[in-house]
Design an enzyme around this catalytic site. Structure first.
Site, mmCIF file in Angstrom:
data_model
loop_
_atom_site.group_PDB
_atom_site.id
_atom_site.type_symbol
_atom_site.label_atom_id
_atom_site.label_comp_id
_atom_site.label_asym_id
_atom_site.label_seq_id
_atom_site.Cartn_x
_atom_site.Cartn_y
_atom_site.Cartn_z
ATOM 1 N N SER A 77 0.842 -1.192 0.000
ATOM 2 C CA SER A 77 0.000 0.000 0.000
ATOM 3 C C SER A 77 0.887 1.256 0.000
ATOM 4 O O SER A 77 1.764 1.375 -0.856
ATOM 5 C CB SER A 77 -0.936 -0.056 1.208
ATOM 6 O OG SER A 77 -2.058 0.762 1.036
ATOM 7 N N ARG A 113 -12.230 6.768 8.720
ATOM 8 C CA ARG A 113 -11.738 5.404 8.875
ATOM 9 C C ARG A 113 -12.766 4.382 8.389
ATOM 10 O O ARG A 113 -12.421 3.388 7.760
ATOM 11 C CB ARG A 113 -11.393 5.129 10.334
ATOM 12 C CG ARG A 113 -10.912 3.727 10.629
ATOM 13 C CD ARG A 113 -9.611 3.394 9.920
ATOM 14 N NE ARG A 113 -8.959 2.225 10.485
ATOM 15 C CZ ARG A 113 -7.797 1.759 10.073
ATOM 16 N NH1 ARG A 113 -7.150 2.346 9.068
ATOM 17 N NH2 ARG A 113 -7.252 0.715 10.640
ATOM 18 N N ASP A 137 -8.795 -7.088 -4.137
ATOM 19 C CA ASP A 137 -8.479 -5.718 -3.715
ATOM 20 C C ASP A 137 -9.328 -4.729 -4.511
ATOM 21 O O ASP A 137 -9.218 -4.654 -5.729
ATOM 22 C CB ASP A 137 -6.982 -5.459 -3.949
ATOM 23 C CG ASP A 137 -6.462 -4.212 -3.254
ATOM 24 O OD1 ASP A 137 -7.252 -3.280 -3.012
ATOM 25 O OD2 ASP A 137 -5.259 -4.174 -2.942
ATOM 26 N N HIS A 165 -7.921 -5.628 0.058
ATOM 27 C CA HIS A 165 -6.626 -4.960 0.193
ATOM 28 C C HIS A 165 -5.856 -5.403 1.434
ATOM 29 O O HIS A 165 -4.640 -5.583 1.400
ATOM 30 C CB HIS A 165 -6.881 -3.448 0.227
ATOM 31 C CG HIS A 165 -5.635 -2.630 0.303
ATOM 32 N ND1 HIS A 165 -4.668 -2.656 -0.677
ATOM 33 C CD2 HIS A 165 -5.177 -1.758 1.246
ATOM 34 C CE1 HIS A 165 -3.685 -1.832 -0.351
ATOM 35 N NE2 HIS A 165 -3.975 -1.278 0.811
ATOM 36 N N ASP A 166 -6.550 -5.556 2.545
ATOM 37 C CA ASP A 166 -5.891 -5.909 3.806
ATOM 38 C C ASP A 166 -5.214 -7.268 3.795
ATOM 39 O O ASP A 166 -4.529 -7.617 4.766
ATOM 40 C CB ASP A 166 -6.891 -5.869 4.968
ATOM 41 C CG ASP A 166 -6.844 -4.536 5.699
ATOM 42 O OD1 ASP A 166 -5.989 -3.695 5.365
ATOM 43 O OD2 ASP A 166 -7.666 -4.339 6.607
#
Lengths: 400, 400
Positions: free
Chosen positions: B179, B248, B347, B376-377
């Site tokens: 990232s 967030r 992702d 993505h994580d």
């Protein structure tokens, strides 16, 4: 596949409609249309809502195109999405705007007004003429605002059912809609199979996913975080503009796709405010995509109400066509009418596997893929692909 | 493929690390580690930023694992993502927390501290010990806040370069990160090919897409819409908590995927506040996904600073490894060192085609796909897939 990167949400809807009308095949306009209003609930026959609330007065704003036949069996109900309205086709008497699905509805068009009596109404809880949070609460004489009772897609359908009964409709040839409109179509098929002969839910799933709920949740948070929201008690004309604009910007991302943003904006920048100078030049610029999202937010603020947005997205989140009815497989398997289910290959909000699964579970469904770079909004853009499929579906004699 | 639905951002990072450590193969812990701080800019040698600002004092917080060899050539730089820190491995002396990439870094682990001198530092402009918006501006004696000068990924790399020089590092065996960490790795490869022998950017593209910029933009809007933001001049301890939490929550959606949310939350609800009663029962519940997003937001507020979030996301948006250097093809084609590029099939933030394209344009890159439901994580979760690829990449003698 269309390469025109425009749509209602690109802020160039009229251009899309004009350009795409040709692509959707032959067909004329329904011409000038007037928004009408009818009462469907009164103190003598109130609307009892699924979640327990009661509305003693409900007015419904709607438009119709074409003529109802003598036995009241040629009606097609077109259902709108989250920020849509009853103005689906033709030129609005009031402001000259084209309807949001004009290329698909008209004489000779796929939803053919020479054959069908087409009805589109603003949903219960909307802000385009049907009773909703911006309406006056007869009990207080002030707008309902946040105290408007919670309603569901099921309640939207009941309001439509009452409207259609008043209009003399005895059965529906089809219910057709995308996104939140697709939820209504599905609910019609499950709850009133005796009144509906075919159904076409587009770009929607059988129940709202955690992903879609999450996106609505952050949009609602943005609205409610705006101090102007004031727990929903903002005065008319002073709504939480910044919060609603951010909510819209969040939603816009989910309505589009990586590729459509990349193609249209890439890393292009534009100057903002005063002319950029020397050292601060970089700070005097914004990315085009940021400017676009801000613009889309402002545009929604002009035409939509924040409390209505909160209520409608909650109704969407509650969408679960099997809720209280048994296992999803059984509920959808019992829907025997022909169904046309269309999904969009780039839809990030209702991804194609989810839509395909809906088609698989319906007893008599055909799945059609819309190939588009535009994501979820393709159901408001890709008329050249939507038109032949809808035309064929409605030509089918099985449900005629 | 892991089926354990946990990670740093699920709030169960320790559990992940423990469970996945085994899956990543043999290897021990680097043990207890201490965060260290060094000055890399002073009035005598200020840091001149790419966008024109100047910092006369920059301190860098960092950790190291393993020993530097005599000729200073066995260092591996690990670079962190948006809300990450220098604590990549081992057990923090201060609070006992495990490092965010602990399963990958240690004796016998893929980034083997028996072979490598591993360095991880908090980025310039961060809020975990390196000079950033929460630091005191020597000119005013108050925190920089919004007046912290704008910096870029290039500036982050310059700060790392100065740190490494002070530590005696003469060349880097590899720069590895996901990232925003991947942006730093790429910038290292392009700007300092003489100092880097291999590079592994994960889950990132060559330049920030309009889509990713749009997501950051709505997150920033959420922060700046919070009245507590006060144009960035909030007092320490009174940051715009609601805005940062919403930012967030928006980001969390992009870090995960439709399937991971569906699997973990589906349409589950939980009661909130007082016990739900009768008519209002439905209003006394929230969807689990909403509760989860709120929780993740609150957790970030406890550990991160809003101005820092604004600054860092702007630096990410400015990420374009070819900016000012010529056509992207030529810039990346000139990177001759071995590169390991990993993308994640689910992702949505840096979609696999974008990452694959990065690999294609690099002269000597190998692309590896991480298959995961986690989006993505996955670069913080799928250790069983990351470990063998990193191990093999670092075993390669070509760059040894």
């Amino acid at each position: 596949m269309s390469t025109v990167l425009v749509s209602e949400t690109w802020g160039e809807h009229a251009a899309v409609l004009a350009r795409q009308a040709a692509a959707s095949g032959a067909g004329g306009s329904v011409g000038r249309v007037e928004l009408r209003v009818l009462d469907v609930a009164t103190p003598a026959s109130p609307l009892r809502l699924q979640r327990g609330g009661v509305l003693e007065r409900v007015a419904v704003a709607f438009e119709t195109y074409g003529e109802l036949n003598a036995d009241g069996t040629n009606a097609v109900l077109v259902t709108h999405a989250l920020t849509g309205s009853a103005h689906a086709a033709g030129v609005a008497e009031r402001d000259g705007e084209l309807g949001w699905w004009d290329p698909l509805i008209g004489p000779g068009k796929p939803i053919d007004t020479e054959r069908f009596f087409v009805v589109c109404s603003n949903v219960l809880g909307g802000c385009y003429g049907t009773t909703g949070p911006t309406s006056l609460d007869p009990a207080t004489g002030r707008p309902y605002g946040p105290s408007f009772p919670r309603y569901t897609v099921c309640d939207m359908v009941e309001v439509q059912r009452r409207l259609l009964a008043q209009l003399g409709v005895r059965s529906l040839r089809a219910v057709i809609g995308g996104s939140m409109g697709g939820m209504q179509a599905l609910e019609w098929a499950v709850s009133h199979p005796e009144l509906v002969r075919a159904v076409a839910p587009l770009a929607v799933g059988a129940r709202h996913s955690a992903w879609a709920i999450g996106l609505n949740e952050v949009a609602r948070r943005a609205i409610m975080a705006d101090p102007a929201w004031a727990e929903g008690r903002y005065p008319p004309g002073s709504q939480p503009a910044a919060g609603l604009a951010t909510a819209r910007a969040i939603a816009m991302l989910s309505y589009r796709s990586f590729d459509s943003f990349e193609e249209r904006f890439g890393r292009e920048k534009r100057a903002v405010g005063a002319a950029a100078d020397g050292a601060c030049a970089s700070d005097g610029e914004v990315f085009q995509v940021a400017s676009y999202l801000a613009y889309q937010g402002e545009k929604l603020v002009e035409r939509f109400d924040a409390n209505t947005y909160l209520h409608l997205t909650r109704a969407m989140d509650d969408h679960d066509v099997a809720a209280g009815r048994g296992p999803l497989e059984r509920v959808l398997g019992a829907v025997r009418m022909p169904a046309l289910v269309m999904g969009i290959d780039t839809d990030v909000l209702y991804p194609e596997p989810e839509v395909r699964e809906l088609a698989r579970l319906l007893a008599n469904a055909r799945y059609e893929r819309i190939v588009s770079p535009h994501g979820h909004d393709a159901f408001l853009i890709e008329y050249a692909q939507l038109a032949p499929r809808l035309r064929e579906f409605l030509a089918d004699d099985r449900a005629a």
